[in-house]
Design a protein around this motif. Structure first.
Motif, mmCIF file in Angstrom:
data_model
loop_
_atom_site.group_PDB
_atom_site.id
_atom_site.type_symbol
_atom_site.label_atom_id
_atom_site.label_comp_id
_atom_site.label_asym_id
_atom_site.label_seq_id
_atom_site.Cartn_x
_atom_site.Cartn_y
_atom_site.Cartn_z
ATOM 1 N N TYR A 216 0.704 -1.264 -0.018
ATOM 2 C CA TYR A 216 -0.114 -0.044 0.271
ATOM 3 C C TYR A 216 0.880 1.456 0.064
ATOM 4 O O TYR A 216 0.524 1.916 -0.766
ATOM 5 N N LYS A 218 3.441 1.758 -1.163
ATOM 6 C CA LYS A 218 4.252 2.174 -2.535
ATOM 7 C C LYS A 218 3.260 2.463 -3.602
ATOM 8 O O LYS A 218 3.626 2.536 -4.691
ATOM 9 N N ARG A 219 2.147 2.904 -3.230
ATOM 10 C CA ARG A 219 1.124 3.156 -4.320
ATOM 11 C C ARG A 219 0.650 4.522 -3.846
ATOM 12 O O ARG A 219 -0.616 4.665 -3.127
ATOM 13 N N ASP A 221 -1.390 6.301 -5.350
ATOM 14 C CA ASP A 221 -2.755 6.576 -5.776
ATOM 15 C C ASP A 221 -3.724 5.714 -4.573
ATOM 16 O O ASP A 221 -4.575 6.326 -4.469
ATOM 17 N N THR A 228 -6.674 2.520 -7.246
ATOM 18 C CA THR A 228 -5.622 2.152 -8.044
ATOM 19 C C THR A 228 -5.756 3.122 -9.415
ATOM 20 O O THR A 228 -7.064 2.882 -9.824
ATOM 21 N N GLY A 231 -2.683 -0.076 -13.466
ATOM 22 C CA GLY A 231 -2.502 -1.225 -12.983
ATOM 23 C C GLY A 231 -3.263 -2.221 -14.037
ATOM 24 O O GLY A 231 -4.286 -2.167 -14.295
ATOM 25 N N VAL A 689 6.021 0.325 -9.169
ATOM 26 C CA VAL A 689 5.091 0.039 -8.158
ATOM 27 C C VAL A 689 4.419 -1.167 -7.936
ATOM 28 O O VAL A 689 4.728 -2.104 -9.160
#
Ligand code: ADP
Ligand code: MG
Length: 701
Positions: A216, A218-219, A221, A228, A231, A689
């Protein structure tokens, strides 16, 4: 601590239940007999509270809260966002001898005055008159909110402006419950029934996703928008249908159990837990309760889910659509009206008399949903839910009712009104005929319907997972109040006379003939339904901005005013806030998208190009041909997609500058397409990501 004491030998589940709430059991123990009786009158019968007991209740609450380790109290309320609000005050008061005493008075309990200037008010309140008041809702029990070493007494309250306008979601909900109870009572009276009180019931099933916290983080968005923005769908997602009701993984089950214990301590009757359709998706459902209590409890469930998840290094995602192309999350609102004596009024009875009553309430539901499908649609509108409704996995944005074939047949018979019904050769004469035994609906007999009859309740499935149920329930109660009001007005003159049955039969026939177009038992996901609904003239409203229009229509304002639920300015304020909320969210999404393109994806693709071009150069330097074609082709494929990105960035930048949500959404989609195509061919080690495959699978630690 929430969970530490659970293994205590004496701490049986039953004894612990509600230990952190100032509920009926606790009140009985801490209040005098007469104060307890007065509280019960208010809680169980909806009577007005005798404020003379406020000091005693406050004192009892304080003693109890201190014994639970609380140092602070707060008026806990639900402003016009989907969040909750709290401002803590300690119990500490100086004792004038250099020490302190713990104080909490009736006045502290009943009312507080938080500075309201930073809450959304939709123009109701100018900042120079920023005062707002919170007022105790004695029908929803106070509770202790805990962290590892703190405890705070939370008092559920309503929140209104200096001039008395509702600035929250609870006030109109309470008003709508009063309105629908009043009209229900009138209808029941026409049938010769005197209910001791009428309750609105809600059981809210809550869907959510879990994701490993390390992924989480690392995202950006997910952190910024809850969903997300990029993706690729992995090869295996939910098509094997092996997640729904699947065996629950250990890490998740540990989490769910801690959630259940925390909720039981808070007196929230958590009942059901299971894996949902998408990988990484789950559901929790409590037992149904009085509507306002269930709404408060649902908000508490969301809070507990989020907080407990962190303890397992997980993050709970409550967004309606965290991942594109797998199922989104909803919040099924199971709704009914009931009396203590009769139970659910949506329960088909066994005698002709109770059938009559059931069919009357059924006709009212059909009328109100058909007449006000657009209001109901507006009540569930938010940016996240737009991605879900009609996405072939959630109920469509067309509001319709599922009744099942048996009930639909009965409705048709009533519509024939005494004439022979050609289809079934039967007619239904109210007060004489008995309803055939209806099969009890199983859980998901028709998952595709936004509003399904399920045996003794209706299930409004289009509500979004991150919303509070307060606003959709407010609308539903109000439109139902109107239908009941109309029926009561027609029935009152003939109540208790021989003409009653005939009149009722006519009323129901007229209502059903005018409104049964909203009944649809088929597949709500199909294109044929979209076309059929258009032929029937049912509204199909796809986006939030379109859906919100109805909130400023004169007939909507008149309806809300007539039943004392919202004034003109209160309703208009809600529209403005819902719209503003939508625009702000899209703006945040667009800016996050742009940021990720510029600072995460573009640099990663550049690194990939450098890497492959280095390979090409070194093959050439070695003077060999083998591998040159493969490496060059890869560089070409990735490079040509890379070349598309600056154009997408420019278009998105432009759309953000223009501030048009539709333009921003289109530009985000276009950028995503390129990035997702790149994700499928770029070196997995260089992808910057976590992927859907990684995020959707909750592996045990
Ligand atoms: P299903 O799985 O068929 O949807 P459940 O019995 O599991 O039905 O109930 C789902 C939710 O509906 C639960 O919160 C439950 O307490 C609630 N519920 C059951 N009966 C009623 C009712 N009469 N009114 C409102 N909610 C109800
Ligand atoms: Mg259900």
């Amino acid at each position: 601590m929430l969970t530490d004491n659970i293994t205590d030998a004496e701490a049986t589940l039953e004894a612990r239940y509600g230990c952190d709430t100032f509920g009926i059991k606790t009140m009985e123990k801490y209040l005098s007999k007469s104060a307890f009786k007065k509280m019960m009158l208010t809680i169980q019968k909806g009577g007005k509270l005798d404020m003379g007991i406020a000091d005693e209740v406050a004192q009892a609450m304080k003693v109890w809260a201190l014994s639970k380790g609380a140092t602070h109290y707060t008026h806990w309320f639900q402003p016009l966002s989907d969040a909750t609000a709290e401002k803590h005050d300690s119990f500490v008061e100086p004792d004038r001898k250099g020490g302190m005493i713990c104080e909490f008075t009736g006045k502290n309990l009943i009312q507080a005055e938080p500075d309201a200037s930073s809450f959304p008010s939709g123009g109701i309140r100018a900042t120079f008159e920023a005062r707002g008041y919170t007022a105790w809702d004695p029908t929803s029990p106070a509770f202790i909110k805990r962290t590892a070493s703190t405890a705070t007494l939370c008092i559920p309250t309503a929140f209104c402006s200096y001039t008395g306008e509702a600035l929250d979601k609870k006030t109109p909900l309470l008003r709508s419950m009063v309105a629908v109870a009043k009209q229900t009572t009138r209808v029941l009276n026409c049938f010769g029934i005197e209910p001791s009180c009428v309750e609105t019931n809600l059981g809210a099933e809550q869907e959510y996703f879990l994701i490993d916290r390390n992924l989480y983080l690392k995202r950006p968005d997910l952190i910024e928008t809850g969903r997300t923005l990029f993706g690729c769908l992995p090869p295996k997602h939910q098509q094997m249908e092996d997640h729904y009701f699947g065996s629950i993984k250990e890490r998740v089950l540990e989490f769910m159990t801690s959630v259940d214990h925390a909720l039981w301590d808070l007196g929230v009757p958590s009942k059901t837990r299971h894996n949902e359709a998408a990988p990484g998706q789950f559901e929790i459902a409590p037992l149904f309760e009085a509507c306002n209590v269930a709404v408060d409890h649902n908000v508490m469930i969301m809070d507990v889910l989020e907080r407990q998840a962190l303890k397992f290094n997980l993050v709970c995602l409550l967004h309606e659509k965290p991942y594109t192309s797998v199922n989104g999350s909803g919040k099924h609102n199971n709704w009914s009206l009931s009396t203590p004596e009769m139970g659910s009024l949506f329960s088909p009875g066994k005698t002709p008399h109770s059938n009559k009553l059931f069919l009357t309430f059924l006709a009212c539901v059909i009328q109100c949903i058909d007449k006000h499908a657009d209001l109901l649609r507006a009540s569930i509108s938010k940016a996240g839910n737009d991605h879900r409704l009609g996405a072939a996995e959630a109920p469509p944005a067309i509001i319709s009712i599922f009744l099942g074939d048996e009930l639909t047949d009965i409705i048709n018979q009533i519509k024939q009104g005494g004439a022979q019904c050609s289809a079934s050769k039967t007619t239904m004469e109210l007060g004489v005929d008995v309803l055939p035994e209806l099969p009890k609906d199983t859980a998901d007999r028709n998952r595709t319907s936004p509003f399904a009859f399920t045996g003794n309740k209706f299930e409004f499935r289009a509500v979004g997972s991150s919303q509070t149920c307060a606003w959709p329930m407010t609308v539903l109660n109000t439109i139902m109040a109107e239908a009941l009001d109309e029926v009561a007005t027609l029935l009152e003159p003939v109540a208790g006379t021989p003409a009653f049955n005939k009149t009722l039969q006519h009323i129901l026939k007229d209502m059903l003939t005018a409104h049964d177009r909203v009944v649809f038992n088929g597949n709500g996901y199909s294109q044929e339904w979209v076309e059929e609904a258009a032929r029937r003239g049912l509204p199909h409203i796809k986006t939030t901005p379109e859906a919100l229009d109805v909130l400023s229509r004169e007939d909507s304002i008149a309806l809300m005013e007539k039943y004392g639920v919202l004034s003109r300015s209160e309703l208009l304020a809600r529209k403005e806030i819902q719209m503003e909320n939508f625009e702000k969210l899209i703006d945040i999404e667009a800016k996050t998208c742009l940021n990720m393109l510029n600072t995460i994806y573009m640099p990663a693709i550049a690194a990939q190009m450098t890497d492959i071009c280095g390979t090409v150069a070194s093959i050439q330097a070695a003077g060999i041909q083998a591998g040159l074609k493969a490496a060059s082709q890869r560089a070409e494929a990735i490079g040509s997609l890379y070349d598309e990105l600056p154009g997408k960035v420019e278009a998105l930048t432009q759309a953000i500058a223009e501030g048009n949500p539709t333009g921003m959404r289109a530009a985000m989609e276009a950028a995503r397409e390129v990035v997702d195509a790149l994700e499928a061919i770029v070196d997995a080690d260089l992808w910057p990501v976590p992927t859907y495959a990684q995020m959707l699978n909750i592996h045990s630690k």
